[in-house]
Design a protein around this motif. Structure first.
Motif, mmCIF file in Angstrom:
data_model
loop_
_atom_site.group_PDB
_atom_site.id
_atom_site.type_symbol
_atom_site.label_atom_id
_atom_site.label_comp_id
_atom_site.label_asym_id
_atom_site.label_seq_id
_atom_site.Cartn_x
_atom_site.Cartn_y
_atom_site.Cartn_z
ATOM 1 N N ASP A 14 0.871 -1.175 0.000
ATOM 2 C CA ASP A 14 0.000 0.000 0.000
ATOM 3 C C ASP A 14 0.914 1.234 0.000
ATOM 4 O O ASP A 14 1.916 1.261 0.710
ATOM 5 C CB ASP A 14 -0.841 0.007 1.280
ATOM 6 C CG ASP A 14 -1.683 -1.249 1.398
ATOM 7 O OD1 ASP A 14 -2.881 -1.163 1.194
ATOM 8 O OD2 ASP A 14 -1.100 -2.333 1.676
ATOM 9 N N ARG A 98 -3.132 -4.983 -8.940
ATOM 10 C CA ARG A 98 -3.127 -6.166 -8.057
ATOM 11 C C ARG A 98 -3.826 -7.368 -8.723
ATOM 12 O O ARG A 98 -4.778 -7.222 -9.464
ATOM 13 C CB ARG A 98 -3.796 -5.924 -6.703
ATOM 14 C CG ARG A 98 -3.152 -4.842 -5.863
ATOM 15 C CD ARG A 98 -3.659 -4.889 -4.429
ATOM 16 N NE ARG A 98 -3.081 -3.847 -3.602
ATOM 17 C CZ ARG A 98 -1.863 -3.886 -3.061
ATOM 18 N NH1 ARG A 98 -1.101 -4.934 -3.263
ATOM 19 N NH2 ARG A 98 -1.411 -2.892 -2.332
ATOM 20 N N THR A 103 -2.743 -11.738 -3.214
ATOM 21 C CA THR A 103 -3.341 -12.712 -2.287
ATOM 22 C C THR A 103 -2.229 -13.538 -1.640
ATOM 23 O O THR A 103 -2.265 -13.825 -0.439
ATOM 24 C CB THR A 103 -4.332 -13.629 -3.031
ATOM 25 O OG1 THR A 103 -5.130 -12.840 -3.898
ATOM 26 C CG2 THR A 103 -5.227 -14.368 -2.049
HETATM 27 P P1 TMP Z 1 -5.361 -0.967 -3.104
HETATM 28 O O1 TMP Z 1 -6.169 -1.434 -4.258
HETATM 29 O O2 TMP Z 1 -5.636 0.434 -2.717
HETATM 30 O O3 TMP Z 1 -3.922 -1.267 -3.237
HETATM 31 O O4 TMP Z 1 -5.887 -1.741 -1.801
HETATM 32 C C1 TMP Z 1 -6.325 -3.026 -1.816
HETATM 33 C C2 TMP Z 1 -5.997 -3.656 -0.473
HETATM 34 O O5 TMP Z 1 -6.454 -5.006 -0.513
HETATM 35 C C3 TMP Z 1 -4.528 -3.683 -0.148
HETATM 36 O O6 TMP Z 1 -4.335 -3.381 1.222
HETATM 37 C C4 TMP Z 1 -4.134 -5.113 -0.396
HETATM 38 C C5 TMP Z 1 -5.404 -5.879 -0.152
HETATM 39 N N1 TMP Z 1 -5.512 -7.109 -0.955
HETATM 40 C C6 TMP Z 1 -5.379 -8.329 -0.319
HETATM 41 O O7 TMP Z 1 -5.184 -8.384 0.891
HETATM 42 N N2 TMP Z 1 -5.464 -9.480 -1.065
HETATM 43 C C7 TMP Z 1 -5.708 -9.473 -2.416
HETATM 44 O O8 TMP Z 1 -5.782 -10.517 -3.034
HETATM 45 C C8 TMP Z 1 -5.847 -8.185 -3.061
HETATM 46 C C9 TMP Z 1 -6.102 -8.130 -4.527
HETATM 47 C C10 TMP Z 1 -5.738 -7.034 -2.289
#
Ligand code: TMP
Length: 222
Positions: A14, A98, A103
């Motif tokens: 992040d 992402r 994951t």
């Molecule tokens: P972001 O899209 O602003 O980067 O935030 C998405 C958040 O979701 C980020 O903290 C990471 C988390 N995330 C997971 O924990 N697992 C996943 O598979 C994905 C795609 C995102």
């Protein structure tokens, strides 16, 4: 499955600057008249965005790690079916903020579920689709966390959606996420390019462009 387009994913902690960089690359590709779909996970479809809201809202507490894992894949399978595969089959570029590496890093590493269940689910539910290229934006752990926290304070104060649940995790959680991302890059160096994202957004963008050109053999004007 015949996949004709190109699938590029952006990964990182992040606050690593992914969203800025993916938008800049999309603009660069569109300037070459390449058809680009810019999308994100969790999200990318109406169903996926609903799941995103559920998972990322800091009011969502006590979610078991396996529930989180299952929800990430539920959003992903819909995203593949509705957006990613049709676009690739049409010969387009898909730029995704992402994908399964997140994951593996967050649920596998951060939540300590390990890589195995993530890789198995990816094989079973996603036909093991691999990006043609993954850009891992690498920057200092403290720097990216401070940036993410600051951004969230500003956006939440402005009345935007609260997406803070992960950012409330502690430093140990994010160190595990960081290590897991780098372990993936070491395991799959042909797919994953680690890019130093500590410079200005423009400096990082030039590195991203050079990497895309080199690895995917496309010509992009700088
Ligand atoms: P972001 O899209 O602003 O980067 O935030 C998405 C958040 O979701 C980020 O903290 C990471 C988390 N995330 C997971 O924990 N697992 C996943 O598979 C994905 C795609 C995102």
């Amino acid at each position: 499955m015949t996949v004709r387009g190109r699938f590029i994913t952006f990964e990182g902690l992040d606050g690593s600057g992914k969203t800025t960089q993916i938008e800049k690359l999309a603009a660069g590709l569109r300037a070459q008249r390449i058809r680009v779909h810019l999308t994100r996970e969790p999200g990318g479809t109406p169903f996926g965005e609903t799941i995103r809201h559920l998972i990322l809202d800091s009011a969502t507490s006590r979610l078991a790690a396996n529930t989180e894992l299952a929800l990430m894949f539920a959003a992903r399978t819909q995203h593949l079916d509705e957006v990613i595969l049709p676009a690739l089959e049409a010969g387009d570029y898909v730029l995704c903020d992402r994908f399964t590496d997140s994951t593996e890093a967050y649920q596998g590493g951060g939540r300590q579920l390990g890589s195995k269940p993530v890789l198995v689910l990816h094989r079973v539910l996603c036909a093991d689709l691999q990006p043609d290229l993954t850009i891992l934006l690498d920057c200092d752990l403290n720097f990216s966390l401070n940036r993410a926290r600051h951004r969230n304070l500003v956006t939440t104060a402005a009345g935007h959606r609260d997406e803070n649940r992960f950012e409330q995790e502690d430093r140990d959680f994010f160190s595990r996420v960081y290590e897991a991302f780098h372990a993936i890059a070491q395991r799959e160096p042909k797919r994953v390019a680690v890019i130093d994202a500590r410079g200005t957004p423009e400096e990082t963008h030039q590195k991203v462009l050079a990497t895309v050109q080199q690895r995917l053999k496309v010509v992009l004007s700088h």
